[in-house]
Design a protein around this motif. Structure first.
Motif, PDB file in Angstrom:
ATOM      1  N   GLY A  37       0.824  -1.210   0.000  1.00  0.00           N
ATOM      2  CA  GLY A  37       0.000   0.000   0.000  1.00  0.00           C
ATOM      3  C   GLY A  37       0.849   1.246   0.000  1.00  0.00           C
ATOM      4  N   GLU A  38       0.192   2.413  -0.136  1.00  0.00           N
ATOM      5  CA  GLU A  38       0.921   3.678  -0.144  1.00  0.00           C
ATOM      6  C   GLU A  38       1.661   3.885   1.168  1.00  0.00           C
ATOM      7  N   LEU A  39       2.832   4.488   1.080  1.00  0.00           N
ATOM      8  CA  LEU A  39       3.612   4.788   2.288  1.00  0.00           C
ATOM      9  C   LEU A  39       3.179   6.164   2.784  1.00  0.00           C
ATOM     10  N   ASN A  40       2.090   6.185   3.548  1.00  0.00           N
ATOM     11  CA  ASN A  40       1.542   7.436   4.061  1.00  0.00           C
ATOM     12  C   ASN A  40       1.216   7.295   5.541  1.00  0.00           C
ATOM     13  N   SER A  41       0.725   8.357   6.150  1.00  0.00           N
ATOM     14  CA  SER A  41       0.456   8.350   7.591  1.00  0.00           C
ATOM     15  C   SER A  41      -0.626   7.336   7.957  1.00  0.00           C
ATOM     16  N   ASN A  42      -1.585   7.118   7.074  1.00  0.00           N
ATOM     17  CA  ASN A  42      -2.662   6.186   7.386  1.00  0.00           C
ATOM     18  C   ASN A  42      -2.175   4.750   7.506  1.00  0.00           C
ATOM     19  N   LYS A  43      -1.244   4.346   6.657  1.00  0.00           N
ATOM     20  CA  LYS A  43      -0.776   2.953   6.670  1.00  0.00           C
ATOM     21  C   LYS A  43       0.072   2.645   7.902  1.00  0.00           C
ATOM     22  N   SER A  58      -2.757  -0.098   9.794  1.00  0.00           N
ATOM     23  CA  SER A  58      -3.388   1.137   9.304  1.00  0.00           C
ATOM     24  C   SER A  58      -4.485   1.637  10.238  1.00  0.00           C
ATOM     25  N   PHE A  59      -4.764   2.954  10.115  1.00  0.00           N
ATOM     26  CA  PHE A  59      -5.803   3.577  10.941  1.00  0.00           C
ATOM     27  C   PHE A  59      -7.195   3.465  10.314  1.00  0.00           C
ATOM     28  N   ARG A  60      -7.244   3.445   8.973  1.00  0.00           N
ATOM     29  CA  ARG A  60      -8.550   3.428   8.294  1.00  0.00           C
ATOM     30  C   ARG A  60      -8.496   2.467   7.118  1.00  0.00           C
ATOM     31  N   GLU A  61      -9.541   1.686   6.938  1.00  0.00           N
ATOM     32  CA  GLU A  61      -9.716   0.849   5.755  1.00  0.00           C
ATOM     33  C   GLU A  61     -11.206   0.683   5.513  1.00  0.00           C
ATOM     34  N   GLY A  62     -11.582   0.520   4.258  1.00  0.00           N
ATOM     35  CA  GLY A  62     -12.959   0.148   3.955  1.00  0.00           C
ATOM     36  C   GLY A  62     -13.028  -1.375   4.066  1.00  0.00           C
ATOM     37  N   LEU A  63     -12.583  -2.022   3.023  1.00  0.00           N
ATOM     38  CA  LEU A  63     -12.391  -3.469   3.056  1.00  0.00           C
ATOM     39  C   LEU A  63     -11.138  -3.726   2.211  1.00  0.00           C
ATOM     40  N   SER A  64     -10.027  -3.939   2.888  1.00  0.00           N
ATOM     41  CA  SER A  64      -8.706  -3.900   2.255  1.00  0.00           C
ATOM     42  C   SER A  64      -8.515  -4.990   1.208  1.00  0.00           C
ATOM     43  N   ARG A  65      -8.216  -4.552  -0.016  1.00  0.00           N
ATOM     44  CA  ARG A  65      -7.928  -5.515  -1.079  1.00  0.00           C
ATOM     45  C   ARG A  65      -6.607  -6.241  -0.805  1.00  0.00           C
ATOM     46  N   SER A 102      -4.510  -4.077  12.042  1.00  0.00           N
ATOM     47  CA  SER A 102      -5.143  -3.236  13.048  1.00  0.00           C
ATOM     48  C   SER A 102      -6.621  -3.609  13.227  1.00  0.00           C
ATOM     49  N   LYS A 103      -7.100  -3.414  14.437  1.00  0.00           N
ATOM     50  CA  LYS A 103      -8.479  -3.761  14.772  1.00  0.00           C
ATOM     51  C   LYS A 103      -9.378  -2.575  14.432  1.00  0.00           C
TER      52      LYS A 103
END
Length: 528
Positions: free
Chosen positions: A364-370, A437-444, A459-460
């Motif tokens: 995934g993208e290397l960003n703050s969310n991941k 990660s902090f946020r996911e919809g439904l991770s592919r 993450s939970k």
């Protein structure tokens, strides 16, 4: 009452002469109609298991005396020997290992015949009573060696080959400050003249004694004061066990097998194979302090009892009690080995990742969310050199992550692969998918990892809890470094857990298959 057969084994695994050996062995097995084969050594293990498969023997047991592939082994060893063992494990009912590292590796990587089991047995057994020392024997042997009463005698035994690493032993001895120390080396081999030259260059020729092949090792051990053992590779060293059974303090290399023998003993006797200064320092301490030598020797006498003949015999009886309750030709076997590298080994070699490591992968993208910084922090807290981390993706946090890796000293364990178009191979190369990660919809990416048969540490959060259940991985609070570290450790140390979670995910992810989603959408469209 034991019948003996001669078979013309050749020690080199790929020597064509072993085709003859295989045929000889298969004829014997077929004629005698054996119910059980218990094979030892690499060649005995290969041909014994092939013959067992060909002749449909009920139980095949293989006892590995130290895999040729191990942590830190040359890649060629992994290419030549690992595929052999992995393939033949399918025709093995019981795999017996004699050190903890091989046991853990076999549990994690070897898939045995249905119902098969990996066992740990502490070596091949040593009769500790044979090494009881009588003072008169010690005095007589020291006299024959030319030792004076206050001399400190250091001894090593083994073939004079590079693997035994006698060069480091001699260099460490040369750095000792105890002038009364003498060093005795028992053994023959191709490195003998080079070692003699080294002793001369270091000006210790008069104190380094090459005794050659000896039949009085027990007496020599009783005459000496310290055992030195700097070998680079061992299964479970017989010579080190003999020295411990003799009550000698031992200074040894920190390698598989040796760590088993010294488990539970006070730290200070095991060092990295090339750490000359630490070997020399420990030799000085022991040579200068008779109380310390006595304490270390007594600790070794206690520790070696776990590896006694009686202990090993009882372990083997337990295995036999449990275990007793298609034709494959030799050239087919050689050809079949090739199938094992392309999937994962070739990819690891391409990325310069050790074949025996535990590989984590994030996608995934290397960003703050991941939130990949949590994984690197978890690796730092574990301080395990056998864990590797692969990040697939690019993004604004890449420089920050590189700085974190540099600050934590994990440059050789963390791999930034950028954007990739070979994700299928990379998932198959890995051992565990990880994503804090902090946020996911439904991770592919999680679904892809599940479909690849990987356990997942994530993450939970919403979406993730739909995908991952306890049977398929670990759910952790996004910033809980300790929880992520504990999950990594659990999977790294328990091959069965890792395999079972991956297998569960492979089934679970079918609930999210394209065909299932299509049916849901069809129902929605029909209503709309």
């Amino acid at each position: 009452g034991i019948q003996i057969h001669q078979v013309d084994f050749i020690r080199t695994p790929y020597h064509p002469g072993n085709i003859k050996s295989y045929k000889q062995l298969a004829r014997i097995v077929k004629k005698e109609r054996f119910d059980v084969i218990h094979c030892n050594t690499p060649i005995g293990g290969i041909l014994g298991r092939l013959a067992g498969k060909k002749c449909k023997v009920k139980k095949v047991i293989y006892q590995a005396h130290g895999f040729h592939f191990y942590k830190g082994a040359p890649k060629i060893n992994w290419l030549l020997y690992y595929p052999v063992e992995k393939w033949l494990a399918h025709y093995t009912d019981a795999l017996i290992t004699i050190n903890r590292e091989d046991y853990q590796l076999a549990q994690k990587k070897m898939k045995l015949r249905r119902g098969g089991k990996v066992y740990y047995v502490p070596g091949v057994g040593i009769d500790t009573s044979l090494y009881d020392c009588i003072d008169s024997e010690r005095i007589e042997k020291r006299r024959s060696l030319g030792l004076h009463e206050n001399d400190i005698a250091i001894i090593s035994t083994g073939d004079l080959i590079r693997r035994k690493n006698f060069e480091v032993s001699i260099r460490a001895f040369a750095k000792m400050k105890v002038a009364s120390a003498q060093y005795y080396i028992c053994g023959e081999g191709p490195e003998k003249e080079n070692l003699k030259k080294l002793a001369a260059e270091l000006n210790v020729s008069d104190r380094v004694h090459f005794l050659g092949f000896r039949s009085d090792i027990k007496q020599l051990l009783s005459a000496c004061d310290i055992f030195l053992f700097t070998s680079r590779q061992e299964g479970l060293s017989r010579s080190l066990m003999e020295a411990m059974a003799s009550g000698l303090p031992c200074v040894a290399s920190r390698i598989r097998g040796n760590t088993d023998l010294f488990e539970g003993i006070e730290a200070g006797s095991l060092f990295e194979p090339d750490d000359i200064d630490s070997f020399a320092e420990r030799l000085n301490s022991l040579a200068s302090d008779p109380v310390l030598r006595d304490k270390a020797g007594k600790a070794n006498l206690v520790a070696i009892q776990k590896f006694s003949t009686e202990t090993v015999k009882n372990k083997l009886i337990e295995i036999y009690n449990r275990e007793m309750g298609g034709v494959i030709e030799f050239h087919d076997f050689i050809a079949s080995l090739l199938e094992f590298y392309p999937v994962w080994a070739k990819k690891r070699m391409e990325l310069n990742i050790p074949l025996d490591s535990f590989v984590l992968i994030s996608v995934g993208e290397l960003n703050s969310n991941k939130n990949n910084t949590v994984v690197i922090s978890a690796m730092q807290s574990l301080a395990r050199r056998d864990i590797q981390y692969v990040l697939c993706g690019t993004g604004e946090y890449e420089d920050l992550l590189h700085r974190q890796v540099d600050e934590t000293g994990l440059q050789e364990q963390v791999h930034f692969l950028g954007y990739r178009n070979d994700m299928k191979e990379l998932y198959r190369m890995a051992d565990c998918f990880i994503m804090p990660s902090f946020r996911e919809g439904l991770s592919r990416s999680i679904m892809e990892a599940m479909a690849s048969g990987l356990p997942c540490v994530v993450s939970k959060i919403r979406g993730n809890v739909d995908l991952i259940q306890d049977e398929g991985g670990f759910l952790c609070s996004p910033n809980d470094v300790g929880a992520f570290a504990s999950a990594i450790r659990a999977l790294n140390e328990d091959g069965d857990l890792c395999y079972n979670m991956g297998a569960f995910n492979k089934k679970k992810v079918k609930e999210f298959d394209v065909s299932v989603v299509s049916r849901y959408l069809e129902r929605i469209y029909s209503v709309v």
